[in-house]
Design an enzyme around this catalytic site. Structure first.
Site, mmCIF file in Angstrom:
data_model
loop_
_atom_site.group_PDB
_atom_site.id
_atom_site.type_symbol
_atom_site.label_atom_id
_atom_site.label_comp_id
_atom_site.label_asym_id
_atom_site.label_seq_id
_atom_site.Cartn_x
_atom_site.Cartn_y
_atom_site.Cartn_z
ATOM 1 N N ASP A 16 -10.428 3.266 3.888
ATOM 2 C CA ASP A 16 -10.495 1.815 3.712
ATOM 3 C C ASP A 16 -11.919 1.309 4.013
ATOM 4 O O ASP A 16 -12.178 0.113 3.963
ATOM 5 C CB ASP A 16 -9.480 1.155 4.661
ATOM 6 C CG ASP A 16 -9.058 -0.231 4.188
ATOM 7 O OD1 ASP A 16 -9.191 -0.512 2.978
ATOM 8 O OD2 ASP A 16 -8.625 -1.044 5.017
ATOM 9 N N GLN B 179 -4.279 -1.817 9.573
ATOM 10 C CA GLN B 179 -4.177 -3.132 8.936
ATOM 11 C C GLN B 179 -4.855 -4.197 9.804
ATOM 12 O O GLN B 179 -4.565 -4.337 10.986
ATOM 13 C CB GLN B 179 -2.703 -3.487 8.688
ATOM 14 C CG GLN B 179 -2.496 -4.786 7.937
ATOM 15 C CD GLN B 179 -3.103 -4.791 6.529
ATOM 16 O OE1 GLN B 179 -3.003 -3.824 5.778
ATOM 17 N NE2 GLN B 179 -3.749 -5.895 6.159
ATOM 18 N N LYS C 281 0.840 -1.204 0.000
ATOM 19 C CA LYS C 281 0.000 0.000 0.000
ATOM 20 C C LYS C 281 0.879 1.260 0.000
ATOM 21 O O LYS C 281 0.594 2.229 -0.700
ATOM 22 C CB LYS C 281 -0.956 -0.037 1.193
ATOM 23 C CG LYS C 281 -2.022 -1.126 1.014
ATOM 24 C CD LYS C 281 -2.750 -1.513 2.284
ATOM 25 C CE LYS C 281 -3.646 -2.724 2.009
ATOM 26 N NZ LYS C 281 -4.281 -3.294 3.197
#
Ligand code: NAP
Length: 283
Positions: A123, A100, A56
């Protein structure tokens, strides 16, 4: 039967990166103080998670955007992680926050996800964002399902009136994808580990989505001729997804290859949503 269309996420993600780089360059030209940052938070030392975060960050760099690498030890508490998220929420240069998944089990992941400010939830992990997305509001969607929707749209696949079977109901993938497809007027069946007669349900489907996490779980003989196959799974050791694509692809009208289908679209979506957040802030 004609050859199936390959839903090429890798090429589309590359095209998207080129366009996003132009947008970031233009933003910086217009506003010299604009220096948007994606903050990535990695808690613990899981090597797979570390690899995902690195990918990412690399993508960020490719479009000319900075990433801020936050690494926290595996003993981190919920309170410590919340404090870090609040700090990033308050930092104006940070336009996107990626926590994450998964975090070590002593941490309340849901509470931490929900602490991310909505405008920085690039996200699409907050309950608020999910609810708004389900209601059809304009909000950042969970990156993998949003990427799948972009891919489907790019190839002109119309979901209106289609029977869709999504196998998997996780909060980051199956569940939001089902909502997104419902909002596009598909008739959606969501299957999971307690679903009965799964094969029969899949046999009725115009569009089948594999989001199970089990290699080649969805068998070719379950798939209707001409169906569209979206395989969100990725199992690097077997180099396959959740659908037995070796045998199923030829029966389909279109399919996402593994690798090179859904995977690249996830990161492309994360970056696109961060760029969008930056554009809204640094007008
Ligand atoms: P997950 O959280 O483990 O969820 C798996 C889902 O599959 C659950 O809803 C589970 O049902 C269901 N399931 C498990 N066994 C089943 C069975 N025998 N029959 C029917 N359903 C069953 O996984 P996830 O995070 O959604 O990920 C799913 C897959 O997508 C994985 O292969 C993952 O690697 C991949 N993925 C890819 C990306 C990407 O960027 N390409 C991103 C995220 C995930 P229950 O709810 O009943 O337990």
């Amino acid at each position: 039967m004609s050859e199936p269309v390959i839903l090429d996420g890798k090429s589309l993600a590359k095209e998207s990166r080129i366009a996003l780089k132009r947008e970031i360059d233009a933003l910086k030209q217009k506003n010299a103080s604009a220096n948007p940052v994606l903050a990535t938070i990695l808690v613990g030392d899981d090597p797979a998670s570390a690899t995902y975060v690195k990918m990412k960050q690399t993508s960020c760099k490719k479009v000319g955007m900075e990433s801020l690498k936050v690494e926290m030890p595996k003993e981190t508490t919920t309170e410590e992680l919340l404090a870090k998220i609040r700090e990033l929420n308050a930092d104006p240069s940070v336009r996107g926050i990626l926590l994450q998944h998964p975090v070590p089990k002593q941490i309340d992941e849901r509470v931490c996800f929900d602490a991310i400010a909505l405008e920085k939830d690039v996200d699409g992990v907050t309950c608020l964002g999910f609810g708004m997305m389900a209601m059809g509001e304009n909000v950042y969607g969970s990156a993998t399902p949003q990427g799948i929707m972009t891919l489907i749209d790019h190839y002109g696949i119309d979901l209106k009136g289609k029977d869709v079977v999504v196998v998997g109901r996780s909060p980051i993938l199956g569940k939001p994808l089902a909502m997104m497809m419902l909002n596009k007027h598909a008739t959606v069946t969501i299957c999971h580990s307690r679903t009965t007669n799964l094969a029969e349900k899949i046999r009725q489907a115009d569009v089948v989505v594999g989001a199970v996490g089990i290699p080649r779980f969805i068998k070719a003989e379950w798939i209707k001729d001409g169906a569209v196959i979206i395989d969100a799974g990725y199992h690097p050791a077997e180099n396959c997804g959740d659908v037995d694509l070796e045998n199923a692809a030829a029966k389909s009208s279109a399919y996402t290859p593994v690798p090179g289908g859904v995977g690249p679209m996830t990161i492309a979506t994360l970056i696109a949503q961060t760029v969008d957040s930056a554009k809204k802030y640094f007008r």
